[in-house]
Design an enzyme around this catalytic site. Structure first.
Site, mmCIF file in Angstrom:
data_model
loop_
_atom_site.group_PDB
_atom_site.id
_atom_site.type_symbol
_atom_site.label_atom_id
_atom_site.label_comp_id
_atom_site.label_asym_id
_atom_site.label_seq_id
_atom_site.Cartn_x
_atom_site.Cartn_y
_atom_site.Cartn_z
ATOM 1 N N ASP A 1 0.821 -1.209 0.000
ATOM 2 C CA ASP A 1 0.000 0.000 0.000
ATOM 3 C C ASP A 1 0.857 1.263 0.000
ATOM 4 O O ASP A 1 2.031 1.210 -0.376
ATOM 5 C CB ASP A 1 -0.934 -0.008 1.215
ATOM 6 C CG ASP A 1 -2.341 0.454 0.863
ATOM 7 O OD1 ASP A 1 -2.513 1.661 0.637
ATOM 8 O OD2 ASP A 1 -3.239 -0.394 0.802
ATOM 9 N N HIS B 1 -4.388 6.264 1.865
ATOM 10 C CA HIS B 1 -4.911 4.947 1.512
ATOM 11 C C HIS B 1 -4.372 3.880 2.452
ATOM 12 O O HIS B 1 -5.123 3.027 2.947
ATOM 13 C CB HIS B 1 -4.563 4.619 0.061
ATOM 14 C CG HIS B 1 -5.281 3.426 -0.482
ATOM 15 N ND1 HIS B 1 -4.779 2.140 -0.383
ATOM 16 C CD2 HIS B 1 -6.466 3.306 -1.133
ATOM 17 C CE1 HIS B 1 -5.616 1.288 -0.959
ATOM 18 N NE2 HIS B 1 -6.654 1.975 -1.417
ATOM 19 N N SER C 1 -11.083 -1.742 -2.394
ATOM 20 C CA SER C 1 -9.924 -1.652 -1.502
ATOM 21 C C SER C 1 -10.332 -1.747 -0.047
ATOM 22 O O SER C 1 -9.610 -2.307 0.785
ATOM 23 C CB SER C 1 -9.200 -0.307 -1.700
ATOM 24 O OG SER C 1 -8.184 -0.387 -2.649
#
Length: 464
Positions: A235, A266, A415
């Site tokens: 990530d 994120h 996600s």
């Protein structure tokens, strides 16, 4: 006059629909090729000087001159769901070019004229070619092979050409340095933010939404895993000091060139969703691979992904969470297969390109658990990819996640659904020490949704 307008409408609509059909069918045929390297075929869209939307605009302007009503008809034609963002050039603060994205003939983003090859150290001799420069090379312990990053000339920048320059043993182990994208769609609304107390309970106990509390009460969601686990994630950087992550032992390492911009958004979101289902003292290992493309998009080169995976395998993780998606690539295929053979399960987001999208990877690999997203009412996320490779669905629409600034926000996308499945699998694996048993239990825990049995929308079913 009315007859003339109707005739024009039919002609223009026919042109648009025909062009859209040609583009869609040819592009899908190119993008859904199976597990093999083929001669590159330029998608029909690349042979057209402008995209379908621009063609529509031109036709509208032409028709406006003679038939005004046709403009309204054409404007209602829906845009294709599968899209790839425009390529970018990223520079250092000093203004030097660090990475140049381009669109490859397969329609996906890649680093300009860069290719990867996995092989032995002795294979280095095969790259002594006037049109090939070895930009970097290093050994990957995870797959017991070397990876070479090559820069090629324009003359060699085609799959058929570079394959012809290599021996037979390497022809199936070469691929572009593709770029993979994070699979979140950001906040659906103004974020609901609030301060986290000094010693918070896991996020699932902090929910202040009455709807969510009711949902959890009726579904009988299992408690946080009762055994410590070791989970890896690919990530962005994560804000490891966030209160929501304090109960974990966190290690992270960056696999990005220092000059590329990055973010913690994120990665922190995904980490908090994993942490929500991990027992105190569990280990979370993060391979930071994403650079910031713009305010809503993060990208990672294939080389960064491979280096990140190599790092996580060395940490002996139970599972690897990959909330990203992109094209099939022979090099990625090779690495994923080698990791799978070692008993490490990869769980990946199916992608947010919509039901019309071709399969995206690594989710579409047979050895990977592919995760889609549903909302609080168990309805499928409208932009989630669909296909026979979908394995499970989990909550991923407007879910509460940790924000790097210390607050809580909401995020949406496949996600956001993937971490729940990753944490659940890791817990089952630790409890049984058997991958097959963990997968069987995961399958038994899924609640059937959609068509009876396994289907291309929900897969086996929804995990709660």
């Amino acid at each position: 006059m009315m007859m003339c307008r109707s005739l024009c409408q039919l002609i223009v609509s026919g042109l648009i629909l025909s062009l859209s059909s040609m583009v869609s069918s040819d592009a899908c045929a190119q993008l859904t090729i199976g597990r093999q390297i083929i001669e590159p075929v330029n998608p029909i869209i690349d042979k057209v000087p402008v995209d379908v939307g621009t063609v529509r605009d031109v036709l509208e302007n032409q028709v406006e001159q003679g038939v005004g009503n046709t403009v309204e008809t054409l404007a209602n034609i829906p845009a294709p769901q599968f899209t790839v963002p425009s390529p970018l050039s990223l520079t250092s603060p000093a203004g030097n070019l660090v990475l140049k994205e381009v669109k490859a003939p397969d329609g996906f983003l890649t680093v300009k004229r860069e290719w990867l090859v996995v092989g032995s150290e002795a294979d280095k001799t095969h790259f002594s070619h006037p049109d090939i420069t070895i930009e970097s090379s290093h050994y990957l312990t995870a797959i017991d092979q070397w990876v070479y990053r090559l820069k090629v000339s324009t003359n060699l920048d085609e799959l058929s050409q570079i394959r012809n320059s290599l021996p037979t043993s390497l022809k199936e182990q070469v691929g572009r340095n593709h770029i993979y994208l994070a699979q979140n769609m950001g906040e659906l609304q103004s974020p609901e933010t609030y301060e986290i107390p000094e010693n918070p309970a896991p996020l699932e106990n902090q929910k202040n939404s009455q709807d969510k509390q009711t949902s959890m009460a009726t579904t009988g969601k299992p408690k946080v895993c009762q055994v410590p686990v070791r989970i890896g994630m690919i990530d962005t950087n994560i804000a490891h000091n966030h209160q929501a992550l304090k109960h974990l032992v966190i290690e992270q390492q960056s696999f990005l060139p220092q000059a590329l911009p990055t973010t913690q958004l994120h990665g922190t979101s995904v980490a908090s969703l994993l942490a929500d289902n991990m027992l105190t003292g569990s280990h979370l290992y993060n391979a930071s691979v994403f650079y910031t493309r713009n305010s809503i998009s993060q990208g990672a080169t294939l080389l960064s992904l491979i280096d990140g995976l190599n790092y996580l395998v060395a940490k002996h993780v139970d599972a690897i969470n990959m909330s990203l998606a992109g094209p099939e690539n022979p090099v990625l295929t090779n690495v994923i297969q080698k990791i799978s053979e070692q008993g490490i399960q990869i769980i990946a987001a199916v992608g947010n390109e919509g039901p019309a999208s071709p399969p995206l990877f690594p989710a579409a690999y047979p050895s990977t658990i592919a995760v889609t997203a549903v909302d609080s009412k168990q309805a499928i996320y409208r932009w989630a990819n669909q296909g026979n490779y979908v394995d499970f669905a989990a909550s991923g629409v407007s879910v509460e996640v940790a924000h790097p600034d210390g607050t809580i926000s909401r995020e949406t996308g496949t996600s956001m659904a993937t971490p729940f499945v990753s944490a659940r699998y890791a817990c089952l694996f630790r409890a049984s020490s058997n991958q097959a048993q963990a997968l069987a239990t995961l399958r038994d825990q899924a609640i059937d949704a959609g068509a009876p049995g396994r289907d291309p929308v929900f897969g086996v079913g929804i995990l709660q």
